[in-house]
Write a protein that holds these residues in place. Structure first.
Motif, PDB file in Angstrom:
ATOM      1  N   LYS A 164     -97.917 -42.430   9.406  1.00  0.00           N
ATOM      2  CA  LYS A 164     -97.602 -42.404  10.831  1.00  0.00           C
ATOM      3  C   LYS A 164     -97.554 -40.971  11.349  1.00  0.00           C
ATOM      4  O   LYS A 164     -96.886 -40.110  10.778  1.00  0.00           O
ATOM      5  N   THR A 191    -102.023 -48.155  13.581  1.00  0.00           N
ATOM      6  CA  THR A 191    -100.878 -47.646  14.333  1.00  0.00           C
ATOM      7  C   THR A 191     -99.612 -48.274  13.761  1.00  0.00           C
ATOM      8  O   THR A 191     -99.628 -49.411  13.288  1.00  0.00           O
ATOM      9  N   ILE A 192     -98.525 -47.531  13.827  1.00  0.00           N
ATOM     10  CA  ILE A 192     -97.244 -48.015  13.323  1.00  0.00           C
ATOM     11  C   ILE A 192     -96.219 -47.940  14.447  1.00  0.00           C
ATOM     12  O   ILE A 192     -96.065 -46.910  15.105  1.00  0.00           O
ATOM     13  N   GLN A 230    -105.350 -38.120  10.528  1.00  0.00           N
ATOM     14  CA  GLN A 230    -105.368 -39.405  11.222  1.00  0.00           C
ATOM     15  C   GLN A 230    -106.788 -39.946  11.172  1.00  0.00           C
ATOM     16  O   GLN A 230    -107.730 -39.288  11.571  1.00  0.00           O
ATOM     17  N   GLU A 273     -94.173 -53.435   9.379  1.00  0.00           N
ATOM     18  CA  GLU A 273     -93.680 -52.080   9.103  1.00  0.00           C
ATOM     19  C   GLU A 273     -92.475 -52.116   8.167  1.00  0.00           C
ATOM     20  O   GLU A 273     -91.633 -53.010   8.253  1.00  0.00           O
ATOM     21  N   THR A 288     -95.053 -53.249  12.962  1.00  0.00           N
ATOM     22  CA  THR A 288     -93.849 -52.753  13.608  1.00  0.00           C
ATOM     23  C   THR A 288     -92.630 -53.523  13.124  1.00  0.00           C
ATOM     24  O   THR A 288     -92.751 -54.580  12.483  1.00  0.00           O
ATOM     25  N   GLU A 319     -96.397 -46.144  18.114  1.00  0.00           N
ATOM     26  CA  GLU A 319     -97.660 -45.432  18.301  1.00  0.00           C
ATOM     27  C   GLU A 319     -98.599 -46.212  19.206  1.00  0.00           C
ATOM     28  O   GLU A 319     -99.483 -45.634  19.831  1.00  0.00           O
ATOM     29  N   ASN A 327    -101.460 -52.947  14.397  1.00  0.00           N
ATOM     30  CA  ASN A 327    -100.139 -52.413  14.718  1.00  0.00           C
ATOM     31  C   ASN A 327     -99.098 -53.163  13.897  1.00  0.00           C
ATOM     32  O   ASN A 327     -98.906 -54.372  14.081  1.00  0.00           O
TER      33      ASN A 327
END
Length: 553
Positions: free
Chosen positions: A369, A424-425, A410, A305, A455, A428, A453
């Motif tokens: 997001k 997903t970020i 989304q 992220e 992050t 989430e 994901n």
């Protein structure tokens, strides 16, 4: 002390407790600040059942004490007169539980201490104080149903189970350390998440962990030992089911080799636009590290992220450098800030996004997001103007804060060479049932093949926070029957199969990379993936019937 116990034996809870030992009567007989203080301590002890500790007996002791405190508050009182004292017990219990479980949030306020230190008490004390109201409501609702015997355990499961669901949904939702996580850390027990999800596990965790309260309070052998025996049988059954469901290792997707890059960039002055060249070079160098002898070359590179402290979509030179760092056929999936061109009279809008970049330097797809972090990525609407007038801003220094992607937009991310990606970020990934876009389970839809994901947990340092985040992300893989690919700036990065087995992971706070195959999804999905919280609703209804109709024994 003896005199205190003698007074407690004459307290309102005495009839409820039957032939309970003196120490139980002492707990039930507490009033005022002593009662609330013990409730707070019991809640704090229960937090030890959460990652990274996973001490399930701590939650057993915690909820057992809570039941005895409720016995003293509810006994021999009309239903409505129980509401307030039971509410206060629940609020104090939840306040303690969340304070002990979320103290690490304070680390984020120290990253830019000159600007945010003043707000540290709001995060470390204020947030648990406010979220404790959900537990207060849950205990209060349970108090309305409270009665002698095992039925009160079902009442607690109804009230607190519903409160946990509400905590995960109201006011943008914050289902962090939901009580079901106490059962979700064991690889055998967590398999039940594929059937009933996190909130179903929460109901079971309350029933199992509160059951021993009857060992000291039942007036009949069946009511004294029955709940604990039933809890032991349920735990054993869950373990047997989980062991059977795990089976052999999951197969892998042919032709896919992942490289997760963990740059370990600090959340400080080094991560600034003026350092863009060094940051991009660091990512590219890690992405190009040679593979182990005999291993295939990565087909897909993943960066975490907010990989760049600038808008790469508006920097052709940086985008070209990134593309040049990819080998033929490789694709990059990276977190990045994204800007959307404004309409006349509008300001520039920023999004926390995932971008798909090919070896030609073209951004082929992106995801914005949807579930932003209040105060972290934006200031809530009613407070926005007032806080900005005082010179305050959200943690992430984007002018005006990030805008949220719309739910209508989304969607599944298209990455060449990968199965459809459920993107997903950051946090989430902690929201059950929100991983896939609405309608994605329709027969005409191409099923997702993995959860991605990305992050950045650098805000929280070497604390329980990053470990709790990983544990909750892993649970989403089991619920949905999908592998999880998780790339974190400072760690913990991991590849997790759809049964929750961690195939490979990196250490925390280390610059490194991780090469791994992609596990295949579970064909046919999971019961939870098809019906969501339906099982949870049925479990709540069953507990409500048990609480209302249970015999007073």
């Amino acid at each position: 002390m003896v005199e205190g116990y003698a007074r407690a034996s004459a307290a309102p809870g005495a009839p409820m407790l039957g032939r309970a030992p003196s120490f139980v009567r002492g707990i039930a007989g507490l009033t005022g600040w002593r009662r609330l203080g013990l409730a707070w301590l019991a809640g704090a002890l229960g937090a030890l059942a959460m990652p990274p500790y996973g001490i399930l007996p701590a939650l057993i002791v915690s909820l057992t004490v809570a039941v005895w405190l409720m016995d003293g508050a509810a006994a021999d009182r009309p239903a409505l007169r129980r509401l307030w004292p039971c509410f206060l017990i629940g609020w104090a219990w939840g306040f303690g539980y969340l304070t002990a479980g979320l103290w690490w949030l304070g680390q984020a306020f120290l990253v830019e201490a000159d600007e945010f230190l003043w707000a540290l008490p709001l995060g470390v004390i204020g947030l648990p104080f406010g979220l404790g109201l959900f537990y207060g409501a849950g205990f209060g609702a349970a108090g309305l149903l409270w009665r002698r015997g095992p039925a009160r355990i079902a009442a607690l499961a109804v009230g607190v189970g519903a409160a946990e669901w509400l905590r995960g949904h109201l006011f943008t939702g914050f289902p962090w350390n939901t009580l079901g996580m106490a059962l979700a850390q064991n690889l055998w027990l967590v398999q039940w998440a594929a059937e009933i999800g996190l909130y179903g596990l929460t109901v079971l965790a309350i029933l199992i962990c509160a059951a021993p309260a009857t060992l000291a309070t039942g007036s009949h052998p069946r009511s004294r030992f029955g709940p604990s025996a039933a809890a032991a049988i349920v735990l054993a059954g869950m373990a047997l089911f989980g062991a059977e469901r795990l089976g052999p290792p999951d197969p892998v997707v042919a032709g896919v080799r992942l490289r997760l890059v963990q740059p370990n960039l600090p959340q400080d002055a080094k991560f600034r636009p003026e350092n863009r060249a060094d940051i991009v070079d660091r990512y590219i160098e890690l992405s190009q590290r040679p593979v182990e002898a005999g291993d295939p070359e990565p087909t897909h590179i993943v960066w975490p992220e907010s990989a760049f402290p600038f808008l790469i979509q508006r920097d052709p030179d940086a985008l070209a450098k990134v593309a040049a760092g990819l080998k033929p056929g490789q694709h990059l999936v990276t977190g990045a800030a994204r800007a959307e061109e404004p309409l006349p009279g509008e300001r520039l809008r920023y999004f926390n996004a995932i971008l798909v970049i090919g070896p030609d330097g073209v951004i082929s797809d992106s995801y914005d997001k949807v579930h932003l972090v209040p105060f972290g990525e934006y200031l809530p609407g009613p407070l926005d103007a007032a806080l900005r007038a005082l010179g305050l801003r959200q943690f992430v220094a984007v002018p005006g804060g990030f805008s949220a992607g719309t739910l209508a937009a989304q969607r599944i991310l298209a990455v060449p060479g990968l199965p459809p990606v459920a993107a997903t970020i950051c946090y989430e990934a902690i929201f059950p049932g929100a991983i896939l876009p609405a309608g994605h389970a329709a027969p005409s839809a191409r099923p997702a093949g993995l959860i991605l994901n990305v992050t950045n947990d650098a805000w929280f340092g070497d604390t329980p926070g990053p470990r709790q985040h990983l544990a909750q992300a892993r649970l989403r893989a089991v619920e949905e029957g999908l592998p999880m690919v998780r790339d974190a700036n400072t760690g913990i990065s991991a590849v997790i199969d759809p049964h929750g087995r961690i195939v490979a992971q990196t250490p925390l706070d280390k610059e490194t990379w991780l090469d791994a195959d992609l596990p295949a999804r579970i064909v046919g999905g999971t019961l939870y993936g098809r019906f969501g919280d339906g099982a949870f609703v049925l479990m709540l209804a069953a507990c409500l019937i048990g609480a209302v109709t249970g015999r007073r024994i």
